[in-house]
Design a protein around this motif. Structure first.
Motif, PDB file in Angstrom:
ATOM      1  N   VAL A 141       0.864  -1.181   0.000  1.00 16.74           N
ATOM      2  CA  VAL A 141       0.000   0.000   0.000  1.00 16.74           C
ATOM      3  C   VAL A 141       0.898   1.228   0.000  1.00 16.74           C
ATOM      4  O   VAL A 141       1.522   1.551   1.014  1.00 16.74           O
ATOM      5  N   PRO A 157      -5.828   4.365   1.293  1.00 15.24           N
ATOM      6  CA  PRO A 157      -5.175   3.170   1.856  1.00 15.24           C
ATOM      7  C   PRO A 157      -6.142   2.064   2.244  1.00 15.24           C
ATOM      8  O   PRO A 157      -5.847   0.885   2.048  1.00 15.24           O
ATOM      9  N   ILE A 160      -7.610   0.367  -0.967  1.00 13.48           N
ATOM     10  CA  ILE A 160      -6.578  -0.456  -1.601  1.00 13.48           C
ATOM     11  C   ILE A 160      -6.337  -1.725  -0.783  1.00 13.48           C
ATOM     12  O   ILE A 160      -6.250  -2.834  -1.333  1.00 13.48           O
ATOM     13  N   ALA A 161      -6.247  -1.574   0.530  1.00 10.73           N
ATOM     14  CA  ALA A 161      -5.999  -2.732   1.404  1.00 10.73           C
ATOM     15  C   ALA A 161      -7.126  -3.748   1.299  1.00 10.73           C
ATOM     16  O   ALA A 161      -6.884  -4.964   1.228  1.00 10.73           O
ATOM     17  N   VAL A 338      -0.670  -1.393  -7.119  1.00 10.36           N
ATOM     18  CA  VAL A 338      -1.297  -0.227  -6.510  1.00 10.36           C
ATOM     19  C   VAL A 338      -1.734   0.803  -7.544  1.00 10.36           C
ATOM     20  O   VAL A 338      -2.662   1.587  -7.297  1.00 10.36           O
TER      21      VAL A 338
END
Length: 355
Positions: A141, A157, A160-161, A338
């Protein structure tokens, strides 16, 4: 990996095996020469006196002046960082001084009393390796990097996580460096509080025990330790602290000498990573991992049962297969995932899994 996918690449890899091993023997022999003795290659601080920091202007410079034998004030070139990693490490002194003033170590340690238990970072990787027969994935990340600038302009974040976890990542690596990677320790906490269950690696340039306690306070289950920055004495000390807090350590090397020094060290190794990125130029080549793993040090880690992590430059299933064939049990992938709008789909494509 499906049988069909494995078969597709098997022939090409078999044809190249002899050539790769020959190159490995040559490159390892070159790497083992006197110029790569494994000593710390990053100077911890400017060698000649304190640095002047241009803070608050969007940059960080070392503008050390000295008076020459003619009485002239000139720039001391020796006090300029030799590469980006050295600049990052030098800046940590300024950053840590500010952090410790705002959040002293005693308060950090007090806050740890209520910290949730750590999750087993290494077991998550080895369990995935056993279940999928492919390297465990540590998905990163991060918003930006010094070499690429902003990688994901719509950086969230937590989003994305969650996508990484949905895509099948075993663990997550979270960039916490603020200046050069536009990250933050708070991202660890945001991800954990959002219900993400993957173990978290604090991807930080650790030079002080304070950072280890801070990582645990914000929810990290593991930390990164870079051999180019830390001598074995510091590695041993930091590993002891991390283990006392229930965290695992990923020790990162990028040369033959560093890898040999770490393997010869008097400390336990949870995970050993090989960074395919040259820490001076930031150029990337998977041959860094394959050459080391196909040489004597690779044989040693296999005999000792150390889980190896391939880092940087991993974009395709061919890259994953190449590293796995060299004995790598996990891959750390950042940029190629990412930057995608659907990183969960990107993970499945990277490993050749059904969409």
């Amino acid at each position: 990996m499906t049988t069909a996918t494995r078969t597709t690449h098997a022939g090409a890899r078999a044809r190249g095996t002899g050539g790769r091993r020959a190159r490995a023997r040559v490159n390892v022999a070159r790497a083992a020469n006197a110029t790569d003795d494994g000593a710390v290659s990053i100077r911890r601080r400017p060698p000649s006196g304190p640095s002047k920091h241009a803070l608050g202007v969007g940059q960080f410079e070392f503008m050390i002046e000295e008076v020459n034998d003619k009485g002239e004030r000139v720039t001391n070139e020796e006090n300029r960082p030799r590469n980006i990693l050295e600049e990052i490490v030098w800046y940590k002194d300024v950053e840590l001084a500010e952090r410790k003033e705002k959040f002293p170590l005693q308060l950090v340690r007090t806050a740890l009393v209520n910290a949730p238990p750590t999750r087993d970072f290494v077991k998550a990787i080895t369990d995935q390796l056993e279940a999928t027969k492919q390297p465990g994935l540590i998905a990163e990340v991060k918003k930006a990097s010094p070499s690429k600038g902003v990688i994901q302009p719509n950086f969230d974040p937590v989003k994305i996580a969650k996508a990484y976890e949905a895509g099948g990542a075993a663990c997550l690596s979270v960039l916490t460096d603020e200046k050069f990677f536009q990250g933050g320790f708070e991202n660890l906490q945001l991800i954990r509080e959002a219900g993400v269950t993957c173990p978290l690696l604090c991807k930080e340039f650790i030079v002080d025990a304070y950072q280890i306690y801070l990582a645990r306070k914000y929810g990290a289950d593991a930390i990164l330790l870079i051999a180019a920055v830390l001598p074995n004495q510091d590695l041993k000390y930091f590993i002891k602290i991390a283990h006392s807090l229930g965290m695992k350590c990923l020790i990162e090397v990028h040369t033959y000498g560093e890898m040999k020094r770490v393997l010869d060290g008097d400390f336990p190794i949870d995970l050993l990573g090989i960074n395919n990125r040259d820490l001076g130029t930031f150029e990337v080549s998977l041959s860094v991992t394959t050459d080391l793993m196909n040489g004597p040090l690779g044989e040693e880690v296999k005999e000792r049962g150390i889980t190896m992590v391939g880092e940087s430059g991993i974009f395709t299933i061919d890259d994953v297969n190449l590293l796995q064939d060299s004995g790598v049990g996990a891959v750390l992938v950042g940029e190629s995932l990412v930057k995608q709008d659907t990183p969960d789909v990107g993970i499945k494509k990277l490993f050749g899994r059904p969409l």
